[in-house]
Structures are given as C-alpha cells and as structure tokens.
Design an enzyme around this catalytic site. Sequence first.
Site, PDB file in Angstrom:
ATOM      1  N   HIS A  53       0.851  -1.188   0.000  1.00 35.99           N
ATOM      2  CA  HIS A  53       0.000   0.000   0.000  1.00 35.99           C
ATOM      3  C   HIS A  53       0.890   1.243   0.000  1.00 35.99           C
ATOM      4  O   HIS A  53       2.081   1.170   0.343  1.00 35.99           O
ATOM      5  CB  HIS A  53      -0.914  -0.001   1.224  1.00 35.99           C
TER       6      HIS A  53
ATOM      7  N   LYS B  58       5.182   1.573   0.766  1.00 35.84           N
ATOM      8  CA  LYS B  58       6.061   1.383  -0.392  1.00 35.84           C
ATOM      9  C   LYS B  58       7.536   1.600  -0.040  1.00 35.84           C
ATOM     10  O   LYS B  58       8.403   0.886  -0.545  1.00 35.84           O
ATOM     11  CB  LYS B  58       5.624   2.272  -1.550  1.00 35.84           C
TER      12      LYS B  58
ATOM     13  N   GLY C 179       1.923  -2.121 -10.215  1.00 33.86           N
ATOM     14  CA  GLY C 179       2.708  -1.149 -10.960  1.00 33.86           C
ATOM     15  C   GLY C 179       3.656  -0.284 -10.166  1.00 33.86           C
ATOM     16  O   GLY C 179       4.870  -0.296 -10.398  1.00 33.86           O
ATOM     17  N   THR C 180       3.139   0.480  -9.236  1.00 38.50           N
ATOM     18  CA  THR C 180       3.982   1.406  -8.484  1.00 38.50           C
ATOM     19  C   THR C 180       4.927   0.664  -7.556  1.00 38.50           C
ATOM     20  O   THR C 180       6.107   1.018  -7.445  1.00 38.50           O
ATOM     21  CB  THR C 180       3.120   2.403  -7.686  1.00 38.50           C
ATOM     22  N   THR C 181       4.432  -0.384  -6.913  1.00 37.94           N
ATOM     23  CA  THR C 181       5.299  -1.184  -6.043  1.00 37.94           C
ATOM     24  C   THR C 181       6.454  -1.765  -6.849  1.00 37.94           C
ATOM     25  O   THR C 181       7.613  -1.705  -6.424  1.00 37.94           O
ATOM     26  CB  THR C 181       4.503  -2.304  -5.352  1.00 37.94           C
TER      27      THR C 181
ATOM     28  N   SER D  27      -1.433  -0.895 -11.597  1.00 35.89           N
ATOM     29  CA  SER D  27      -1.519  -0.397 -10.233  1.00 35.89           C
ATOM     30  C   SER D  27      -2.662  -1.118  -9.523  1.00 35.89           C
ATOM     31  O   SER D  27      -3.655  -1.492 -10.160  1.00 35.89           O
ATOM     32  CB  SER D  27      -1.773   1.109 -10.272  1.00 35.89           C
ATOM     33  N   GLY D  28      -2.534  -1.305  -8.216  1.00 36.05           N
ATOM     34  CA  GLY D  28      -3.565  -2.021  -7.453  1.00 36.05           C
ATOM     35  C   GLY D  28      -4.982  -1.530  -7.697  1.00 36.05           C
ATOM     36  O   GLY D  28      -5.865  -2.318  -8.069  1.00 36.05           O
TER      37      GLY D  28
ATOM     38  N   ASP E 173      -4.214  -5.775  -8.291  1.00 32.03           N
ATOM     39  CA  ASP E 173      -4.504  -6.780  -7.264  1.00 32.03           C
ATOM     40  C   ASP E 173      -5.266  -7.944  -7.882  1.00 32.03           C
ATOM     41  O   ASP E 173      -4.998  -9.109  -7.585  1.00 32.03           O
ATOM     42  CB  ASP E 173      -5.331  -6.179  -6.119  1.00 32.03           C
TER      43      ASP E 173
ATOM     44  N   HIS F  78     -10.198   0.548  -2.977  1.00 35.58           N
ATOM     45  CA  HIS F  78     -10.285  -0.764  -3.626  1.00 35.58           C
ATOM     46  C   HIS F  78     -10.143  -1.895  -2.603  1.00 35.58           C
ATOM     47  O   HIS F  78      -9.646  -2.971  -2.903  1.00 35.58           O
ATOM     48  CB  HIS F  78      -9.238  -0.878  -4.737  1.00 35.58           C
TER      49      HIS F  78
END
EC number: 4.2.3.3
Length: 126
Positions: A12, A16, A39-41, A59-60, A65, A92
């Site tokens: 989350h 990160k 994506g961002t992770t 991205s989640g 996810d 989400h």
Amino acid sequence: MAGGKCLALIAHDQKKDDMAAFARANRDLLSRWKIVATGTTGGRVLDAAPDLDVTRLKSGPLGGDQQIGALISTGEVDALIFFVDPLTPMPHDVDVKALMRLAIVYDIPMALNHATAIKLLPTLEA
C-alpha cells in the site's frame, strides 16, 4: 510465466518505502525468484534493486490486485508478500480482500507485514 517460482510483491502507498527497503536488504534471496508486482510497487522495487527480475502489472486500484489474484488462481504465483497499511482506508478494499482470500483458498504462503516477510522469505524454495 513459464519456468521458475514466482513471488508476488504488493505494498500500500504508506508501505512502499518499507517494500523498497525490504527488496534492497533481501536482494540475494529475491534474486532467486521471478517477481510480479503491482505497478507502483514494482517500480519502487526496481529502483531499490534494479537487478531483480520484476514484471510490473497494473496499479492495485486499476486492477493489479486482481491480476495477481488471477495468477494465484492459475498456480502461477507461489507466494505473496503484501505490506498492508491497516490505518488508511482503501477505495479498492474489496480487491484487497479478494486477493487475500485467493491466497488462503489456494494455500500459498502469504506475509502481510515486514516481520512476517523476514521470517517467511528464507524458508521459501525458489
């Protein structure tokens, strides 16, 4: 994702930095795995440890996810490390719950915080 074991990494927003530090500190163990990440992770993990084999999904909140959940259900993800922020509401949240449910249903190892991930990672066979 043919060949080799696959580890999913998700964090989350407020976690990160922790995931990036985890990847940097554990790059030797993580280098044995194919990694899928939201994506961002995934971007943060690659910034911290550019030598890792990371496939970035969406991205989640945009479906990442759910993409990882689908990979769990098809047997393509062997373990999940998900640094959850329990103090921040997530729009989400239903996707997050569905992902955790799939990890439980398909009985894959799952760590939801740093302390558990540190204990779990060395026990996994890549």
